[in-house]
Design an enzyme around this catalytic site. Structure first.
Site, mmCIF file in Angstrom:
data_model
loop_
_atom_site.group_PDB
_atom_site.id
_atom_site.type_symbol
_atom_site.label_atom_id
_atom_site.label_comp_id
_atom_site.label_asym_id
_atom_site.label_seq_id
_atom_site.Cartn_x
_atom_site.Cartn_y
_atom_site.Cartn_z
ATOM 1 N N ARG A 94 0.843 -1.202 0.000
ATOM 2 C CA ARG A 94 0.000 0.000 0.000
ATOM 3 C C ARG A 94 0.879 1.253 0.000
ATOM 4 O O ARG A 94 0.592 2.232 -0.684
ATOM 5 C CB ARG A 94 -0.929 0.011 1.224
ATOM 6 C CG ARG A 94 -1.742 1.298 1.299
ATOM 7 C CD ARG A 94 -2.730 1.328 2.446
ATOM 8 N NE ARG A 94 -3.390 2.634 2.518
ATOM 9 C CZ ARG A 94 -4.369 2.930 3.359
ATOM 10 N NH1 ARG A 94 -4.813 2.030 4.198
ATOM 11 N NH2 ARG A 94 -4.905 4.140 3.363
ATOM 12 N N CYS A 170 -19.059 -1.258 0.918
ATOM 13 C CA CYS A 170 -18.162 -0.190 1.361
ATOM 14 C C CYS A 170 -18.778 0.495 2.562
ATOM 15 O O CYS A 170 -19.993 0.691 2.613
ATOM 16 C CB CYS A 170 -17.989 0.812 0.227
ATOM 17 S SG CYS A 170 -17.075 2.282 0.719
ATOM 18 N N ASP A 171 -17.917 0.886 3.504
ATOM 19 C CA ASP A 171 -18.452 1.542 4.702
ATOM 20 C C ASP A 171 -18.397 3.072 4.625
ATOM 21 O O ASP A 171 -18.743 3.748 5.580
ATOM 22 C CB ASP A 171 -17.705 1.052 5.950
ATOM 23 C CG ASP A 171 -16.256 1.505 5.977
ATOM 24 O OD1 ASP A 171 -15.812 2.197 5.038
ATOM 25 O OD2 ASP A 171 -15.557 1.175 6.944
ATOM 26 N N HIS A 201 -16.701 4.437 -4.025
ATOM 27 C CA HIS A 201 -15.821 5.586 -3.764
ATOM 28 C C HIS A 201 -15.999 6.654 -4.849
ATOM 29 O O HIS A 201 -15.032 7.333 -5.230
ATOM 30 C CB HIS A 201 -14.341 5.149 -3.662
ATOM 31 C CG HIS A 201 -14.062 4.353 -2.417
ATOM 32 N ND1 HIS A 201 -12.799 3.950 -2.055
ATOM 33 C CD2 HIS A 201 -14.878 3.905 -1.429
ATOM 34 C CE1 HIS A 201 -12.846 3.275 -0.914
ATOM 35 N NE2 HIS A 201 -14.106 3.228 -0.522
ATOM 36 N N TYR A 265 -14.552 10.514 -1.304
ATOM 37 C CA TYR A 265 -13.516 10.052 -2.231
ATOM 38 C C TYR A 265 -13.492 10.835 -3.545
ATOM 39 O O TYR A 265 -12.503 10.763 -4.290
ATOM 40 C CB TYR A 265 -13.660 8.553 -2.512
ATOM 41 C CG TYR A 265 -13.035 7.707 -1.420
ATOM 42 C CD1 TYR A 265 -11.693 7.366 -1.473
ATOM 43 C CD2 TYR A 265 -13.777 7.284 -0.330
ATOM 44 C CE1 TYR A 265 -11.108 6.609 -0.459
ATOM 45 C CE2 TYR A 265 -13.203 6.527 0.682
ATOM 46 C CZ TYR A 265 -11.866 6.200 0.609
ATOM 47 O OH TYR A 265 -11.279 5.458 1.607
HETATM 48 P P1 NAD Z 1 -4.660 -5.389 7.323
HETATM 49 O O1 NAD Z 1 -3.425 -5.458 6.501
HETATM 50 O O2 NAD Z 1 -4.578 -5.054 8.758
HETATM 51 O O3 NAD Z 1 -5.413 -6.806 7.220
HETATM 52 C C1 NAD Z 1 -5.498 -7.556 6.070
HETATM 53 C C2 NAD Z 1 -5.184 -9.012 6.347
HETATM 54 O O4 NAD Z 1 -5.336 -9.721 5.121
HETATM 55 C C3 NAD Z 1 -3.744 -9.273 6.814
HETATM 56 O O5 NAD Z 1 -3.744 -9.976 8.036
HETATM 57 C C4 NAD Z 1 -3.125 -10.091 5.689
HETATM 58 O O6 NAD Z 1 -2.215 -11.040 6.127
HETATM 59 C C5 NAD Z 1 -4.364 -10.742 5.088
HETATM 60 N N1 NAD Z 1 -4.193 -11.211 3.713
HETATM 61 C C6 NAD Z 1 -3.567 -10.596 2.696
HETATM 62 N N2 NAD Z 1 -3.650 -11.338 1.583
HETATM 63 C C7 NAD Z 1 -4.349 -12.456 1.900
HETATM 64 C C8 NAD Z 1 -4.752 -13.620 1.182
HETATM 65 N N3 NAD Z 1 -4.474 -13.758 -0.117
HETATM 66 N N4 NAD Z 1 -5.456 -14.563 1.841
HETATM 67 C C9 NAD Z 1 -5.740 -14.442 3.146
HETATM 68 N N5 NAD Z 1 -5.391 -13.368 3.884
HETATM 69 C C10 NAD Z 1 -4.692 -12.386 3.266
HETATM 70 O O7 NAD Z 1 -5.633 -4.380 6.568
HETATM 71 P P2 NAD Z 1 -6.845 -3.489 7.116
HETATM 72 O O8 NAD Z 1 -6.420 -2.073 7.135
HETATM 73 O O9 NAD Z 1 -7.427 -4.090 8.315
HETATM 74 O O10 NAD Z 1 -7.881 -3.637 5.903
HETATM 75 C C11 NAD Z 1 -8.335 -4.882 5.456
HETATM 76 C C12 NAD Z 1 -9.029 -4.748 4.150
HETATM 77 O O11 NAD Z 1 -10.312 -4.172 4.320
HETATM 78 C C13 NAD Z 1 -8.310 -3.852 3.127
HETATM 79 O O12 NAD Z 1 -8.502 -4.377 1.832
HETATM 80 C C14 NAD Z 1 -9.054 -2.552 3.254
HETATM 81 O O13 NAD Z 1 -8.930 -1.748 2.127
HETATM 82 C C15 NAD Z 1 -10.447 -3.093 3.414
HETATM 83 N N6 NAD Z 1 -11.461 -2.164 3.917
HETATM 84 C C16 NAD Z 1 -12.479 -1.894 3.076
HETATM 85 C C17 NAD Z 1 -13.483 -1.070 3.467
HETATM 86 C C18 NAD Z 1 -14.573 -0.778 2.489
HETATM 87 O O14 NAD Z 1 -15.198 0.242 2.582
HETATM 88 N N7 NAD Z 1 -14.818 -1.650 1.515
HETATM 89 C C19 NAD Z 1 -13.461 -0.497 4.720
HETATM 90 C C20 NAD Z 1 -12.395 -0.780 5.569
HETATM 91 C C21 NAD Z 1 -11.388 -1.643 5.157
HETATM 92 C C1 G6P Z 2 -13.082 4.062 4.295
HETATM 93 C C2 G6P Z 2 -13.253 3.394 2.959
HETATM 94 C C3 G6P Z 2 -12.493 2.103 2.880
HETATM 95 C C4 G6P Z 2 -11.071 2.290 3.351
HETATM 96 C C5 G6P Z 2 -11.161 2.766 4.777
HETATM 97 C C6 G6P Z 2 -9.883 2.840 5.565
HETATM 98 O O1 G6P Z 2 -13.872 3.483 5.256
HETATM 99 O O2 G6P Z 2 -14.582 3.157 2.644
HETATM 100 O O3 G6P Z 2 -12.605 1.587 1.600
HETATM 101 O O4 G6P Z 2 -10.347 1.100 3.258
HETATM 102 O O5 G6P Z 2 -11.739 4.020 4.743
HETATM 103 O O6 G6P Z 2 -8.969 3.719 5.069
HETATM 104 P P1 G6P Z 2 -7.622 3.954 5.893
HETATM 105 O O7 G6P Z 2 -6.883 4.929 5.075
HETATM 106 O O8 G6P Z 2 -8.048 4.467 7.227
HETATM 107 O O9 G6P Z 2 -6.977 2.594 5.954
HETATM 108 MN MN MN Z 3 -14.753 1.754 0.900
#
Ligand code: NAD
Ligand code: G6P
Ligand code: MN
Length: 442
Positions: A94, A170-171, A201, A265
């Site tokens: 990232r 998405c949150d 987004h 976004y």
């Molecule tokens: P993080 O890195 O703390 O956690 C991600 C986990 O995924 C890690 O433990 C990693 O080892 C694991 N991982 C990676 N590749 C993998 C695979 N192929 N199989 C199994 N596990 C795997 O990240 P985070 O900040 O907690 O975010 C997690 C995800 O959620 C990210 O993709 C983030 O963008 C997403 N997210 C999305 C939204 C949304 O609005 N859609 C909101 C919040 C977070």
């Molecule tokens: C928002 C978005 C997510 C994004 C999250 C965390 O909630 O909807 O898609 O992953 O923010 O962003 P951050 O930069 O805090 O990891």
């Molecule tokens: Mn999102």
């Protein structure tokens, strides 16, 4: 009804996992559980979160069977819901997604512009793999996916797994709605009746009413014009400085179309110059997350494992967890609640591509979702969305065809990138950085 569900959290080591577990434990009366499993491909990272969550589960609901594993068969067998939030390439990648574009004066962001494209190219394969595991070991299960970049993941699953039971979410809209509720002095975002459309987004609120039908848009617009979605409390959270800037910037984004209220976004597409100016290539959002959210969650987990003091544990639990648990419950109990989901348009937005993945309100029940009709959208939004959907589709085509050219086109098409020359420079750097993760491009 006497149902009890089994959940697999994929990305067990995520910073969001403890919040989701706590929310699940909080909602057991409305959404009973018999089993929770974690799955991750990083054994050590997951173990810290798992040992902490094990204590929470044992204390609050000892009847729930809990396990964690890196073995797909073990993880995905006997499951009703997979809640997925993997980060392919983790924070290390990232950080590069953010810094490489910035080197060329272009927005560096997790899901928008070149960074989001790079992340998309990494995520498609592993997300398809997760779906394959689920379909092999629990063919009736649903995958509720937060894994980013959700727009590209959604398009990839539409193309490559068209019949799979995955719902991408998405949150951000619910976070903004929580802010709106606070601005209005309401208890909860659930008091709002919300109309919204766009891409992930990349969307706009068109209507915010009370459940009784009172129009809340005028009051919200007054506030957003001055403060964006920034709240009093935001000023305190120095570690989350960039989110403060983002919420404030919504006031500028709002100016482009005073009829609607924007998703935060959109700033990356409408004011990329200001974003780049405020970015620090040596301290991007990834650094903030590592030094704040990730640090807090892992410190808290380690402390809990050491002290076993469940009563005083302080994991964050909020709308992010609330939304995904509501979604599972709506499917499990056929509640027909209205939620914003990322789904194939197929006419819901009348004057937009039928095969575009759009974010719109849907009614959620045991067969999945029914889309609500949006009607026609204005020229400004339609134009912007057409450009952005082309980017997302080109990325997925590039991944499928292993095509350098399509990916170059995708980058060039992004509103965040000034020219094909810059697009190519960024692309070549991204290819070098992502060798371990991207298909070999021809
Ligand atoms: P993080 O890195 O703390 O956690 C991600 C986990 O995924 C890690 O433990 C990693 O080892 C694991 N991982 C990676 N590749 C993998 C695979 N192929 N199989 C199994 N596990 C795997 O990240 P985070 O900040 O907690 O975010 C997690 C995800 O959620 C990210 O993709 C983030 O963008 C997403 N997210 C999305 C939204 C949304 O609005 N859609 C909101 C919040 C977070
Ligand atoms: C928002 C978005 C997510 C994004 C999250 C965390 O909630 O909807 O898609 O992953 O923010 O962003 P951050 O930069 O805090 O990891
Ligand atoms: Mn999102």
């Amino acid at each position: 009804m006497n149902k009890s569900f089994s959940i697999c959290i994929a990305g067990g080591g995520s910073t969001y996992t403890p919040g989701i577990v706590l929310m699940l434990l909080d909602r057991l009366e409305q959404f009973p559980l018999r089993q929770i499993k974690f799955y991750d491909d990083d054994k050590e990272r997951q173990e810290v979160i798992a040992l902490a969550c094990d204590l929470l589960i044992k204390e609050k609901a000892p009847h729930i069977k809990f396990s964690y594993t890196t073995d797909p068969k073990e993880a995905f067998s006997d499951i009703d819901f997979v809640m997925a939030h993997i980060r392919v390439g983790k924070f290390k990648m990232r950080s590069l997604d953010e810094r490489i574009p910035l080197k060329y004066g272009v927005v560096g962001q997790e899901t928008c512009g070149p960074g989001g494209i790079a992340y998309g190219m990494r995520s498609i394969g592993p997300m398809i793999e997760l779906i394959d595991y689920m379909e092999e070991y629990s063919p009736n299960a649903w995958m509720l996916n937060y894994s980013n970049p959700a727009a590209i993941v959604a398009e990839a699953t539409r193309r490559l797994k068209p019949n799979s039971k995955i719902i991408n979410i998405c949150d951000m809209p619910v976070s903004i709605e929580s802010r709106m509720a606070e601005i209005l002095g309401l208890e909860s975002r659930k008091e709002l009746d919300v109309r919204y459309y766009g891409l992930n987004h990349f969307g706009w609120f068109t209507d915010i009413k009370t459940q009784a039908g009172e129009d809340l848009m005028p009051r919200l617009k007054e506030y957003v014009k001055e403060h964006g979605y920034l709240l009093q409390d935001d000023q305190k959270a120095k570690e989350e400085h960039s989110w403060g800037e983002t919420y404030l910037a919504a006031k500028d984004t709002y100016l482009l179309d005073p009829e609607t209220l924007p998703n935060t976004y959109l700033q990356y597409y409408l004011y990329p110059d200001a974003i780049v100016k405020h970015s620090d290539i040596n301290y991007t959002r990834t650094d903030e997350v590592i030094n704040h959210r990730e640090k807090q969650v892992f410190e808290e987990a380690r402390k809990l494992i050491e002290t076993k003091d469940v009563a005083n544990s302080k994991f964050h639990i909020g709308h992010h967890a609330d939304f995904i648990v509501d979604l599972a419950r709506a499917i499990g109990f056929n509640t027909k609640e209205r939620m914003l989901l990322i789904v194939e348009n197929q006419g819901a937005i009348e004057n937009f591509d039928s095969d575009a993945m759009v974010e719109i309100p849907c009614l959620v029940g045991n067969e999945g979702f029914e889309k609500l009709s949006i009607g026609s959208i204005p020229r400004f939004q339609k134009g912007m969305m057409e450009q952005q959907i082309a980017v997302e589709k080109l990325v997925v085509e590039a991944w499928i065809d292993q095509s350098y050219h399509k990916l170059w086109q995708a980058l060039t098409m992004s509103k965040t990138v000034p020219s094909a020359t810059v697009a190519k420079q960024i692309l070549d750097d991204l290819i070098a950085a992502n060798q371990e993760y991207w298909p070999q491009l021809k």
